[in-house]
Motif scaffolding. Sequence first.
Motif, PDB file in Angstrom:
ATOM      1  N   GLU A 143       0.872  -1.171   0.000  1.00  0.00           N
ATOM      2  CA  GLU A 143       0.000   0.000   0.000  1.00  0.00           C
ATOM      3  C   GLU A 143       0.908   1.219   0.000  1.00  0.00           C
ATOM      4  N   GLU A 182       3.637   0.159   2.748  1.00  0.00           N
ATOM      5  CA  GLU A 182       3.157  -0.748   3.791  1.00  0.00           C
ATOM      6  C   GLU A 182       2.780  -2.091   3.169  1.00  0.00           C
ATOM      7  N   LEU A 183       3.236  -3.173   3.814  1.00  0.00           N
ATOM      8  CA  LEU A 183       2.914  -4.509   3.322  1.00  0.00           C
ATOM      9  C   LEU A 183       1.409  -4.757   3.393  1.00  0.00           C
ATOM     10  N   ASN A 184       0.902  -5.394   2.357  1.00  0.00           N
ATOM     11  CA  ASN A 184      -0.476  -5.873   2.441  1.00  0.00           C
ATOM     12  C   ASN A 184      -0.455  -7.372   2.752  1.00  0.00           C
ATOM     13  N   ASP A 185      -1.601  -7.992   2.766  1.00  0.00           N
ATOM     14  CA  ASP A 185      -1.668  -9.412   3.128  1.00  0.00           C
ATOM     15  C   ASP A 185      -0.912 -10.298   2.144  1.00  0.00           C
ATOM     16  N   ALA A 186      -0.974  -9.953   0.862  1.00  0.00           N
ATOM     17  CA  ALA A 186      -0.253 -10.761  -0.143  1.00  0.00           C
ATOM     18  C   ALA A 186       1.247 -10.731   0.107  1.00  0.00           C
ATOM     19  N   ARG A 205       2.773 -10.109   2.978  1.00  0.00           N
ATOM     20  CA  ARG A 205       3.099 -10.856   4.198  1.00  0.00           C
ATOM     21  C   ARG A 205       3.126 -12.363   3.917  1.00  0.00           C
ATOM     22  N   ARG A 206       2.234 -12.807   3.052  1.00  0.00           N
ATOM     23  CA  ARG A 206       2.191 -14.235   2.741  1.00  0.00           C
ATOM     24  C   ARG A 206       3.399 -14.665   1.908  1.00  0.00           C
TER      25      ARG A 206
END
Length: 296
Positions: A53, A60-64, A66-67
């Motif tokens: 983001e 900023e990391l999004n969920d993708a 982080r995965r």
Amino acid sequence: MLPHVTFRQLQVFVAVVRFGTVSAASRHLSLSPSATSQALADLERQLGVVLFERLGRRLELNDAARRLLPHAEKVLNGLDDLVVAAREPEGALQGTLHVAASATIGTYLLPTLAGRFIEQHPEVDLQLRLRNTEDVMRDILRFDADLGLIEGQCTESRLVSEVWRQDEMVVVASPQHPFAQREALDAEALQSAQWILREPGSGTRSIFEAAIHSHVERIRVRMELDQHEAIKQAVRAGFGLGCLSRLSVAGELERGELVALPSPLQLTRAFSLVWHPERYRSPLWQAFKVFLLESR
């Protein structure tokens, strides 16, 4: 079709996560900010996902992201391990060396020499294989062995060889053989004798045939055996004459179980080291070669 993800793209992704901005990641990686941004955009395009983001200059990391982050780090760590593994070890020699040796060398010389080398370098694993001379050269050509030790000269033009040491072959007989009391074997005796010989393809057989055929056209081969001990047993039993390295019959000659027969045959030969010029020669390979040459 799999996406074309590069090492650099993964480096940029992980660096942006770690430092928070493209400019900080670019300084860490010694890249321009535009090249860093382009690598990140290319990664997102190849994977088909948005990873960050954009909040001003910060990302900023999004969920993708982080995965995917643990997988990216695993790949980069694996490549680091590859680079470390490619470096030669410092200090003590270590690793495995595959050595193919013809029968005389492999039976009467190499075990003692290999034992001494391993005592000096206990982290080394020497894998020894006994073959006849032709098979040794074939193993080297196929990259099935790192180094070969053969009897006689190397006849394979695709290999490199170096003379290691000299060897003397000797005609032997049972003390009860009719020829045992002769002062010397002449051409008639060489022609009429029955011979117990190594199999075709062995260095011992090749040297013997080259020597005897300058004196007689044909020889009478009674047995062909691929083991020195079998030949010595047959000769001791009186089945015929043998021709073996003096190394292999020294004990029998000393104990009187066999006798050496003088002959006009020229039976001096060289033992040679052989290797493939395109085979990687590690520090272990080089150290073992030097050890062998110094043990002549």
